[in-house]
Design a protein around this motif. Sequence first.
Motif, PDB file in Angstrom:
ATOM      1  N   LEU A 173       0.819  -1.208   0.000  1.00  0.00           N
ATOM      2  CA  LEU A 173       0.000   0.000   0.000  1.00  0.00           C
ATOM      3  C   LEU A 173       0.853   1.258   0.000  1.00  0.00           C
ATOM      4  CD1 LEU A 173      -2.924   1.135   0.275  1.00  0.00           C
ATOM      5  CD2 LEU A 173      -2.544   1.162   2.737  1.00  0.00           C
ATOM      6  N   LEU A 174       1.956   1.247   0.759  1.00  0.00           N
ATOM      7  CA  LEU A 174       2.765   2.445   0.926  1.00  0.00           C
ATOM      8  C   LEU A 174       3.834   2.625  -0.146  1.00  0.00           C
ATOM      9  CD1 LEU A 174       3.256   2.443   4.813  1.00  0.00           C
ATOM     10  CD2 LEU A 174       1.707   3.868   3.455  1.00  0.00           C
ATOM     11  N   THR A 175       4.220   1.550  -0.827  1.00  0.00           N
ATOM     12  CA  THR A 175       5.373   1.649  -1.724  1.00  0.00           C
ATOM     13  C   THR A 175       5.035   1.638  -3.205  1.00  0.00           C
ATOM     14  OG1 THR A 175       5.714  -0.759  -1.641  1.00  0.00           O
ATOM     15  CG2 THR A 175       6.926   0.588  -0.047  1.00  0.00           C
ATOM     16  N   ARG A 176       3.880   1.087  -3.614  1.00  0.00           N
ATOM     17  CA  ARG A 176       3.595   1.083  -5.041  1.00  0.00           C
ATOM     18  C   ARG A 176       3.097   2.463  -5.463  1.00  0.00           C
ATOM     19  NH1 ARG A 176      -1.126  -2.488  -7.450  1.00  0.00           N
ATOM     20  NH2 ARG A 176       0.135  -1.880  -9.235  1.00  0.00           N
ATOM     21  N   THR A 177       3.205   2.770  -6.745  1.00  0.00           N
ATOM     22  CA  THR A 177       2.724   4.060  -7.255  1.00  0.00           C
ATOM     23  C   THR A 177       1.760   3.812  -8.404  1.00  0.00           C
ATOM     24  OG1 THR A 177       4.630   4.239  -8.753  1.00  0.00           O
ATOM     25  CG2 THR A 177       4.812   5.293  -6.598  1.00  0.00           C
ATOM     26  N   ILE A 178       0.715   4.631  -8.455  1.00  0.00           N
ATOM     27  CA  ILE A 178      -0.251   4.559  -9.544  1.00  0.00           C
ATOM     28  C   ILE A 178      -0.377   5.947 -10.162  1.00  0.00           C
ATOM     29  CG2 ILE A 178      -1.494   2.617  -8.524  1.00  0.00           C
ATOM     30  CD1 ILE A 178      -3.580   4.550  -7.491  1.00  0.00           C
ATOM     31  N   GLU A 179      -1.224   6.067 -11.177  1.00  0.00           N
ATOM     32  CA  GLU A 179      -1.311   7.331 -11.916  1.00  0.00           C
ATOM     33  C   GLU A 179      -1.722   8.494 -11.015  1.00  0.00           C
ATOM     34  OE1 GLU A 179      -0.547   9.357 -15.395  1.00  0.00           O
ATOM     35  OE2 GLU A 179      -0.178   7.272 -14.863  1.00  0.00           O
ATOM     36  N   ALA A 180      -2.568   8.242 -10.029  1.00  0.00           N
ATOM     37  CA  ALA A 180      -2.994   9.309  -9.114  1.00  0.00           C
ATOM     38  C   ALA A 180      -1.807   9.873  -8.335  1.00  0.00           C
ATOM     39  CB  ALA A 180      -4.052   8.780  -8.149  1.00  0.00           C
ATOM     40  N   ASP A 181      -0.807   9.033  -8.023  1.00  0.00           N
ATOM     41  CA  ASP A 181       0.387   9.508  -7.315  1.00  0.00           C
ATOM     42  C   ASP A 181       1.209  10.443  -8.198  1.00  0.00           C
ATOM     43  OD1 ASP A 181      -0.052   7.877  -4.922  1.00  0.00           O
ATOM     44  OD2 ASP A 181       0.436   6.185  -6.202  1.00  0.00           O
ATOM     45  N   HIS A 182       1.341  10.090  -9.481  1.00  0.00           N
ATOM     46  CA  HIS A 182       2.079  10.953 -10.411  1.00  0.00           C
ATOM     47  C   HIS A 182       1.364  12.292 -10.581  1.00  0.00           C
ATOM     48  CE1 HIS A 182       5.169   8.149 -11.860  1.00  0.00           C
ATOM     49  NE2 HIS A 182       4.260   7.205 -11.702  1.00  0.00           N
ATOM     50  N   ALA A 183       0.034  12.265 -10.677  1.00  0.00           N
ATOM     51  CA  ALA A 183      -0.722  13.512 -10.832  1.00  0.00           C
ATOM     52  C   ALA A 183      -0.552  14.404  -9.602  1.00  0.00           C
ATOM     53  CB  ALA A 183      -2.195  13.197 -11.056  1.00  0.00           C
ATOM     54  N   PHE A 184      -0.576  13.810  -8.409  1.00  0.00           N
ATOM     55  CA  PHE A 184      -0.404  14.559  -7.161  1.00  0.00           C
ATOM     56  C   PHE A 184       0.987  15.195  -7.107  1.00  0.00           C
ATOM     57  CE2 PHE A 184       0.850  14.648  -2.616  1.00  0.00           C
ATOM     58  CZ  PHE A 184      -0.129  15.493  -2.126  1.00  0.00           C
ATOM     59  N   ALA A 185       2.023  14.424  -7.457  1.00  0.00           N
ATOM     60  CA  ALA A 185       3.389  14.957  -7.434  1.00  0.00           C
ATOM     61  C   ALA A 185       3.584  16.049  -8.483  1.00  0.00           C
ATOM     62  CB  ALA A 185       4.390  13.824  -7.657  1.00  0.00           C
ATOM     63  N   ASN A 186       2.964  15.863  -9.659  1.00  0.00           N
ATOM     64  CA  ASN A 186       3.113  16.857 -10.721  1.00  0.00           C
ATOM     65  C   ASN A 186       2.522  18.206 -10.323  1.00  0.00           C
ATOM     66  OD1 ASN A 186       4.413  15.020 -12.339  1.00  0.00           O
ATOM     67  ND2 ASN A 186       2.629  14.547 -13.603  1.00  0.00           N
ATOM     68  N   ARG A 187       1.444  18.174  -9.533  1.00  0.00           N
ATOM     69  CA  ARG A 187       0.853  19.436  -9.077  1.00  0.00           C
ATOM     70  C   ARG A 187       1.816  20.205  -8.187  1.00  0.00           C
ATOM     71  NH1 ARG A 187      -4.025  16.353  -8.560  1.00  0.00           N
ATOM     72  NH2 ARG A 187      -3.766  16.196  -6.293  1.00  0.00           N
ATOM     73  N   LEU A 188       2.752  19.493  -7.579  1.00  0.00           N
ATOM     74  CA  LEU A 188       3.763  20.133  -6.731  1.00  0.00           C
ATOM     75  C   LEU A 188       5.066  20.374  -7.481  1.00  0.00           C
ATOM     76  CD1 LEU A 188       3.207  17.994  -3.483  1.00  0.00           C
ATOM     77  CD2 LEU A 188       2.284  20.254  -4.000  1.00  0.00           C
ATOM     78  N   GLY A 189       5.058  20.108  -8.784  1.00  0.00           N
ATOM     79  CA  GLY A 189       6.250  20.325  -9.592  1.00  0.00           C
ATOM     80  C   GLY A 189       7.312  19.256  -9.418  1.00  0.00           C
ATOM     81  N   LEU A 190       6.936  18.081  -8.916  1.00  0.00           N
ATOM     82  CA  LEU A 190       7.878  16.988  -8.689  1.00  0.00           C
ATOM     83  C   LEU A 190       7.545  15.846  -9.644  1.00  0.00           C
ATOM     84  CD1 LEU A 190       7.804  17.057  -4.790  1.00  0.00           C
ATOM     85  CD2 LEU A 190       9.471  18.155  -6.298  1.00  0.00           C
ATOM     86  N   MET A 191       8.562  15.354 -10.360  1.00  0.00           N
ATOM     87  CA  MET A 191       8.281  14.387 -11.414  1.00  0.00           C
ATOM     88  C   MET A 191       9.152  13.139 -11.343  1.00  0.00           C
ATOM     89  SD  MET A 191       7.840  17.119 -14.539  1.00  0.00           S
ATOM     90  CE  MET A 191       6.571  16.317 -15.475  1.00  0.00           C
ATOM     91  N   ARG A 192      10.191  13.137 -10.530  1.00  0.00           N
ATOM     92  CA  ARG A 192      11.043  11.950 -10.455  1.00  0.00           C
ATOM     93  C   ARG A 192      10.331  10.835  -9.697  1.00  0.00           C
ATOM     94  NH1 ARG A 192      17.132  14.352  -9.286  1.00  0.00           N
ATOM     95  NH2 ARG A 192      17.253  15.631 -11.190  1.00  0.00           N
ATOM     96  N   HIS A 193      10.672   9.584 -10.067  1.00  0.00           N
ATOM     97  CA  HIS A 193       9.937   8.457  -9.500  1.00  0.00           C
ATOM     98  C   HIS A 193      10.096   8.379  -7.980  1.00  0.00           C
ATOM     99  CE1 HIS A 193       7.920   4.583  -9.532  1.00  0.00           C
ATOM    100  NE2 HIS A 193       8.837   4.151  -8.690  1.00  0.00           N
ATOM    101  N   TRP A 194      11.295   8.650  -7.477  1.00  0.00           N
ATOM    102  CA  TRP A 194      11.495   8.537  -6.031  1.00  0.00           C
ATOM    103  C   TRP A 194      10.691   9.615  -5.299  1.00  0.00           C
ATOM    104  CZ3 TRP A 194      13.579  12.564  -3.226  1.00  0.00           C
ATOM    105  CH2 TRP A 194      14.297  13.535  -3.934  1.00  0.00           C
ATOM    106  N   GLN A 195      10.511  10.766  -5.931  1.00  0.00           N
ATOM    107  CA  GLN A 195       9.693  11.819  -5.318  1.00  0.00           C
ATOM    108  C   GLN A 195       8.220  11.411  -5.289  1.00  0.00           C
ATOM    109  OE1 GLN A 195      10.914  14.858  -8.115  1.00  0.00           O
ATOM    110  NE2 GLN A 195      12.308  15.824  -6.622  1.00  0.00           N
ATOM    111  N   VAL A 196       7.769  10.815  -6.376  1.00  0.00           N
ATOM    112  CA  VAL A 196       6.382  10.336  -6.432  1.00  0.00           C
ATOM    113  C   VAL A 196       6.139   9.300  -5.344  1.00  0.00           C
ATOM    114  CG1 VAL A 196       4.677   9.142  -7.869  1.00  0.00           C
ATOM    115  CG2 VAL A 196       6.231  10.803  -8.906  1.00  0.00           C
ATOM    116  N   ALA A 197       7.101   8.370  -5.181  1.00  0.00           N
ATOM    117  CA  ALA A 197       6.959   7.314  -4.174  1.00  0.00           C
ATOM    118  C   ALA A 197       6.929   7.887  -2.758  1.00  0.00           C
ATOM    119  CB  ALA A 197       8.106   6.312  -4.321  1.00  0.00           C
ATOM    120  N   LEU A 198       7.772   8.890  -2.500  1.00  0.00           N
ATOM    121  CA  LEU A 198       7.799   9.490  -1.169  1.00  0.00           C
ATOM    122  C   LEU A 198       6.507  10.239  -0.853  1.00  0.00           C
ATOM    123  CD1 LEU A 198      11.450  10.889  -0.861  1.00  0.00           C
ATOM    124  CD2 LEU A 198      10.428   9.024   0.444  1.00  0.00           C
TER     125      LEU A 198
END
Length: 375
Positions: free
Chosen positions: A326-351
Amino acid sequence: MRAGMNCLLDVLQGKVGAQSLSDVEWEQAFELAEAEQVLPSFVSTLRRSGLPLSPSIEKRLCGAERQCAIAGFFWSAELRGLLKSFAEAAVPVLPLKGPSLALRAYGEAAFRSAKDLDLLVQRSDHAAAESILLKIGFAPNRHADDYHRQWSRGTTLVELHFDLENPLAFDFKVETAWQRASPGEFQGQPAWHFAAEDELLFLALHGVRHRFERLSHVLDLALAFRAFAPNGSLAVPRADVAPISRLLVLGAELANLLFPEEPMPIVPADNRTKRKMDTLAKSLWQDLLCEPAGQLDWQTQHRFFVETEVCIGGRYWCRIKHMRILLTRTIEADHAFANRLGLMRHWQVALLRPIRLLLRDLKQRRSKPRIRQAL
């Protein structure tokens, strides 16, 4: 039972005889076959039965045959083109499901419904495979998750896999499966195929991923058991995937419910696993007979993953494992959330994923009182 289900099952099971059905009942069966994504198999079996039909139902059957033939031709042509491009680039590729499975298990490439094409490449070839898709006009639809990425070209959808599922949930040991795979072909183009036990296990895993929400998932397994394990000759699943072999037990139980007069191979399992999968299969089958498929989001999938656990090591360790997923996988909603904050790297999305989940839960809790007041 859902309207048309009795007729649909009778046709698929080859029990259609001289019984008299109204045109309304036949129409319901056609509609249900399309909804359950088994229309090609339904119409081909009905045609072979030679059952006399009313003029209106005969017309409906001819139209469905034409529709299935066109779809089968389109998806087969698209798969051949993809396989040719991968062969020219010397990248081994293994088609999953789709026209390849239809040809080998159903008897004809057009006898199975398809909405997209799934291709598996080795992890080391993933970048090269994406370059091939870009070169022939495909574009990515979303970010890659922990096992695949979706691409499109016009109306053609392709899911490019480098694994078959999040390995924390179900570790298929895809590298070993590649070592056991063999070169083959699809309509003249080179294509790799899984060993029989690996393909059956993948189809069971695919069914579980979709909670066996449609009859097509059960029919895939039942016909694959017939084609790849004739006369009940199923080898014991690989020792390295023994923890997920229970999925094959579940698939065999469901296939037996679809074709009760043609027992599927016995999959080795301990009594506890056998009992749990038998109970789960009967519950899923009852849902199929009585309820249309519901909305299947990631959380619903994950809850079903937990439901298939046998938890021999204790429920505590199962909870720890699924909390990690639950805490470590990433889905499209995680990428969209990170992109709104200007963060796009995979490790940033995961965090950021745990923060997104926490904010989502807080929002849901705050909205509950307002929902109650509105009601």
